[in-house]
Design an enzyme around this catalytic site. Structure first.
Site, PDB file in Angstrom:
ATOM      1  N   HIS A 102     -21.572 -29.661  -3.671  1.00 25.38           N
ATOM      2  CA  HIS A 102     -20.703 -30.661  -4.309  1.00 25.38           C
ATOM      3  C   HIS A 102     -21.507 -31.592  -5.218  1.00 25.38           C
ATOM      4  CE1 HIS A 102     -17.483 -33.682  -4.682  1.00 25.38           C
ATOM      5  NE2 HIS A 102     -18.467 -34.567  -4.540  1.00 25.38           N
ATOM      6  N   GLU A 103     -22.617 -32.117  -4.696  1.00 17.72           N
ATOM      7  CA  GLU A 103     -23.440 -33.026  -5.506  1.00 17.72           C
ATOM      8  C   GLU A 103     -24.047 -32.286  -6.698  1.00 17.72           C
ATOM      9  OE1 GLU A 103     -23.139 -36.060  -5.146  1.00 17.72           O
ATOM     10  OE2 GLU A 103     -22.160 -35.994  -3.181  1.00 17.72           O
ATOM     11  N   HIS A 135     -22.497 -33.095 -15.582  1.00 15.32           N
ATOM     12  CA  HIS A 135     -23.321 -33.889 -16.497  1.00 15.32           C
ATOM     13  C   HIS A 135     -23.926 -33.011 -17.582  1.00 15.32           C
ATOM     14  CE1 HIS A 135     -26.924 -36.853 -17.016  1.00 15.32           C
ATOM     15  NE2 HIS A 135     -26.020 -36.997 -17.962  1.00 15.32           N
ATOM     16  N   HIS A 142     -21.779 -32.202  -9.596  1.00 12.73           N
ATOM     17  CA  HIS A 142     -21.848 -33.360 -10.499  1.00 12.73           C
ATOM     18  C   HIS A 142     -22.950 -33.175 -11.550  1.00 12.73           C
ATOM     19  CE1 HIS A 142     -18.832 -35.647  -8.486  1.00 12.73           C
ATOM     20  NE2 HIS A 142     -19.517 -35.798  -7.356  1.00 12.73           N
TER      21      HIS A 142
END
Length: 216
Positions: free
Chosen positions: A87-88, A95, A91
């Site tokens: 999940h992280e 980006h 991100h």
């Protein structure tokens, strides 16, 4: 508001229960290894993966291009750790690909930080001095509206990161027909915390708007 608080408590309890359960389900890779592999599979080589203290303190820092994984995720080889790490990393991929909601959220962070640091005092003074300087309450409402906007902008960012995570975990065969639903379930309950936070923020905003309108 009480209903929102009760619902938030229930969601937090279920979330912690789910993560404890899925932390007992083994995975072939640690959280760090999941994040590093997902980055490589997406052609990203300028993002580092680090360990931070705390429980569920995992987050991606776009300013430093660092995926920070909590101690219980960084080294752990479980489905829960894999889901959080993916999940992280989602991100970080957002980006790298210029995902519009993330770009917008990042752009308003300085304004939201200012609002968070001042809104409570402005609202307090606005309520106390409502009959003397009503403009102060409206200023507080405007500041709080900025934090509410941030809460709602966060929703598509978090949901999209979870979708990327589950899709990649299954595609890369880190999860299978049995464990993919577990990863999806863990991230679903994590997403609910953002949903209830946004609803709570909106309810509070509407309360102050109603308070200001009653004084007119």
């Amino acid at each position: 508001m009480i209903g929102v608080m009760v619902l938030s408590f229930i969601i937090q309890q279920v979330l912690q229960s789910r993560f404890r359960r899925y932390s007992a389900v083994p995975c072939s890779l640690s959280g760090r290894e999941v994040a590093e592999k997902m980055l490589r599979d997406n052609g990203i080589y300028d993002v580092s993966v680090c360990s931070v203290s705390g429980m569920l303190t995992d987050h991606y820092d776009p300013s430093r291009k660092v995926i920070n994984l909590s101690e219980g995720v960084f080294d752990e080889r479980s489905i829960a750790a894999a889901a959080v790490a993916a999940h992280e990393t989602g991100h970080a991929i957002q980006h790298a690909k210029g995902y519009a909601p993330l770009k917008f959220r990042t752009a308003i962070v300085p304004f939201v930080s200012f609002a968070n640091n001042t809104v409570q005092w402005v609202l307090l003074l606005g309520v106390l001095l409502m009959s003397i300087t009503p403009a102060l309450l409206y200023l507080g409402i405007a500041l709080f509206a900025m934090t509410t906007l941030f809460s709602f902008v966060t929703l598509p960012v978090e949901i999209n990161a979870s979708q990327r995570a589950v899709t990649w975990l299954e595609y890369s065969h880190i999860t299978n027909y049995e464990t993919t639903p577990m990863a999806k379930d863990a991230l679903k309950w994590a997403a609910y915390t953002y949903v209830i936070a946004a609803i709570g923020s909106l309810a509070t905003l509407l309360y102050y708007i109603g308070l200001a309108n009653r004084d007119r």
